[in-house]
Design an enzyme around this catalytic site. Structure first.
Site, PDB file in Angstrom:
ATOM      1  N   ASP A  46       0.864  -1.179   0.000  1.00 31.03           N
ATOM      2  CA  ASP A  46       0.000   0.000   0.000  1.00 31.03           C
ATOM      3  C   ASP A  46       0.900   1.228   0.000  1.00 31.03           C
ATOM      4  OD1 ASP A  46      -2.109   1.969   0.793  1.00 31.03           O
ATOM      5  OD2 ASP A  46      -3.258   0.165   1.253  1.00 31.03           O
ATOM      6  N   THR A  76      -4.778   6.554   0.456  1.00 25.58           N
ATOM      7  CA  THR A  76      -6.105   6.561   1.084  1.00 25.58           C
ATOM      8  C   THR A  76      -6.206   5.491   2.169  1.00 25.58           C
ATOM      9  OG1 THR A  76      -6.975   5.137  -0.670  1.00 25.58           O
ATOM     10  CG2 THR A  76      -7.383   7.498  -0.895  1.00 25.58           C
ATOM     11  N   GLY A  77      -5.281   4.543   2.171  1.00 28.97           N
ATOM     12  CA  GLY A  77      -5.265   3.496   3.195  1.00 28.97           C
ATOM     13  C   GLY A  77      -4.699   4.023   4.504  1.00 28.97           C
ATOM     14  N   ASP A 129       4.026   2.219  -4.185  1.00 31.32           N
ATOM     15  CA  ASP A 129       3.001   2.613  -5.148  1.00 31.32           C
ATOM     16  C   ASP A 129       3.073   1.638  -6.324  1.00 31.32           C
ATOM     17  OD1 ASP A 129       1.464   3.749  -7.115  1.00 31.32           O
ATOM     18  OD2 ASP A 129       2.459   5.711  -7.086  1.00 31.32           O
ATOM     19  N   LYS A 135      -3.853   5.999 -12.647  1.00 31.03           N
ATOM     20  CA  LYS A 135      -2.589   5.242 -12.744  1.00 31.03           C
ATOM     21  C   LYS A 135      -2.633   3.905 -12.011  1.00 31.03           C
ATOM     22  CE  LYS A 135       1.361   7.682 -12.504  1.00 31.03           C
ATOM     23  NZ  LYS A 135       2.264   8.742 -12.020  1.00 31.03           N
ATOM     24  N   ASN A 139       1.745  -3.506 -14.173  1.00 32.34           N
ATOM     25  CA  ASN A 139       2.881  -3.986 -13.380  1.00 32.34           C
ATOM     26  C   ASN A 139       2.555  -5.298 -12.670  1.00 32.34           C
ATOM     27  OD1 ASN A 139       4.553  -1.859 -14.029  1.00 32.34           O
ATOM     28  ND2 ASN A 139       3.896  -0.598 -12.296  1.00 32.34           N
ATOM     29  N   LYS A 167       2.960 -12.877 -14.210  1.00 35.80           N
ATOM     30  CA  LYS A 167       3.537 -13.694 -15.306  1.00 35.80           C
ATOM     31  C   LYS A 167       4.905 -14.232 -14.894  1.00 35.80           C
ATOM     32  CE  LYS A 167       4.740 -12.787 -20.096  1.00 35.80           C
ATOM     33  NZ  LYS A 167       5.848 -11.829 -20.053  1.00 35.80           N
ATOM     34  N   TYR A 170     -12.068   6.889 -12.714  1.00 38.57           N
ATOM     35  CA  TYR A 170     -12.186   5.596 -12.028  1.00 38.57           C
ATOM     36  C   TYR A 170     -12.759   4.549 -12.991  1.00 38.57           C
ATOM     37  CZ  TYR A 170     -13.622   2.345  -8.257  1.00 38.57           C
ATOM     38  OH  TYR A 170     -13.792   1.263  -7.420  1.00 38.57           O
TER      39      TYR A 170
END
Ligand code: UDP
Length: 337
Positions: free
Chosen positions: A34, A38-39, A67, A102, A110, A116, A156
């Site tokens: 995180d 916002t967490g 991030d 993003k 990512n 993978k 969003y």
């Protein structure tokens, strides 16, 4: 025996923190990621090492402040990845629109790349917002939606739609094991009191003795799912072999006005519902069709709204006065009038 490892992004958020608890309970070792935009670490404090000694989950839990929109490198095997990092309230999208875009676009890319490399199965948290202001009711997974890409919710909605497209492309092109859940309105303990969403807004206002800010005439509908039900649905979808998007939510639909009246009754507040202008592109109705979840996962919600609201109210009541009066957003929560 070495525990299997799960990576959960958005681990310090409302849903992410409940998922960490569930996967630790299932015997996994959890890496929680995180960037705390916002967490809140408070949501996973019980899992973090403490000066008092080891917390209950500590040996099974590791926190990484990162991030996911930036490159992610992790050592060792990972069995499952759950991508739950994202701002999730209309007020947050307006405050941090670029990060919102993003995290579900670059962040998803990512994480798909990481999955993978690790040969991990990945589940991504999509949303009923992919249906926009829906013209089909209730919403089945086959409905393509009615989204305004350049409206306030576009950052969003479109990022989540891109997330689904990218996830499906990794599945078809790279043969990656992927799962896509479309989450409808969910509530429960650890929601942010002041994130602008209707349930914490109404309960917070009732607890502070303020009037309840109903947007529009309150005839718009939502269908609220208790968090434990949602987590069960997520767990079952991850363990299934179903790769198409799946709705998980509670089909019990209610108008926002009726919902406000329920909160007034529950809290015993003497305050009233006061009408404010409806924000732009606010969906008029929302109810999940959960036929697929019923048939494929044998899942349906078990916790009624009255039961879930009681537990959630008890949580908000237990917050300190300081937390209760901390104002992130005034009514309109940052919406432009
Ligand atoms: N809403 C409201 N008062 C508030 C916050 C929200 O009447 O203080 C309304 C909002 O306009 C929407 C519904 O409640 O119709 C649910 O809003 P929320 O932000 O919780 O979620 P979403 O719109 O994303 O479903």
């Amino acid at each position: 025996m070495k525990k299997e490892r799960v990576l959960i992004t958005g681990a310090a958020g409302f849903l992410g923190s409940h998922l960490c608890d569930r996967f630790i309970k299932e015997g996994f070792s959890v890496i929680g990621m995180d960037n705390l935009i916002t967490g809140d670490l408070k949501n996973i404090a019980h899992l973090l090492p403490s000066p008092q000694g080891e917390g209950q989950g500590v040996r099974s839990f590791q926190f990484i402040n990162h991030d996911v929109a930036k490159h992610i490198s992790l050592d060792g095997d990972i069995k499952y990845i759950l991508h739950f990092a994202s701002p999730a309230s209309p007020v947050d999208y307006l405050k941090i629109p670029i990060q919102t875009l993003k995290v579900s676009s670059l962040g998803t890319h990512n994480l798909l790349g990481l999955a993978k490399t690790k040969k991990a199965r990945i589940l991504v948290a999509s949303t009923s917002e992919v249906y926009g202001d829906p013209l089909v009711h209730p919403q089945t997974e086959e409905y393509w939606g009615n989204v305004n890409p350049v409206g306030p919710r576009g950052v969003y909605d479109e990022a989540k739609r891109f997330m689904e497209a990218m996830t499906m492309a990794y599945h078809t092109y790279h043969g990656l094991e992927t799962r896509i859940i479309r989450i409808f309105n969910t509530y429960g303990p650890r929601m942010r009191l002041n994130d602008g969403r209707v349930l914490p807004a109404f309960i917070g206002q009732a607890l502070r003795g303020e009037n309840l800010t109903m947007f529009g005439d309150g005839s718009q509908t939502r269908s609220f799912c208790y968090v434990d039900d949602l987590v069960e649905g997520i767990y079952r979808l991850l363990m299934s072999d179903y790769v198409q998007p799946m709705n998980i939510g509670n089909p019990s639909e209610i108008t926002i006005k009726e919902f406000g009246e329920e909160i007034i009754k529950l809290t015993g507040t003497k305050q009233k519902l006061i009408s404010f202008p409806l924000p732009q592109d606010d969906p008029k109705q929302r109810q999940p069709d959960i036929t697929k979840a019923r048939n494929i996962l044998g899942w349906e919600p078990m916790i009624s709204r009255s039961e879930g609201l009681k537990i959630t109210y008890a949580y908000f009541k237990s917050l300190s006065k300081e937390e209760l009066t901390k104002v992130e957003h005034k009514s309109f929560g940052g919406y432009k009038k």
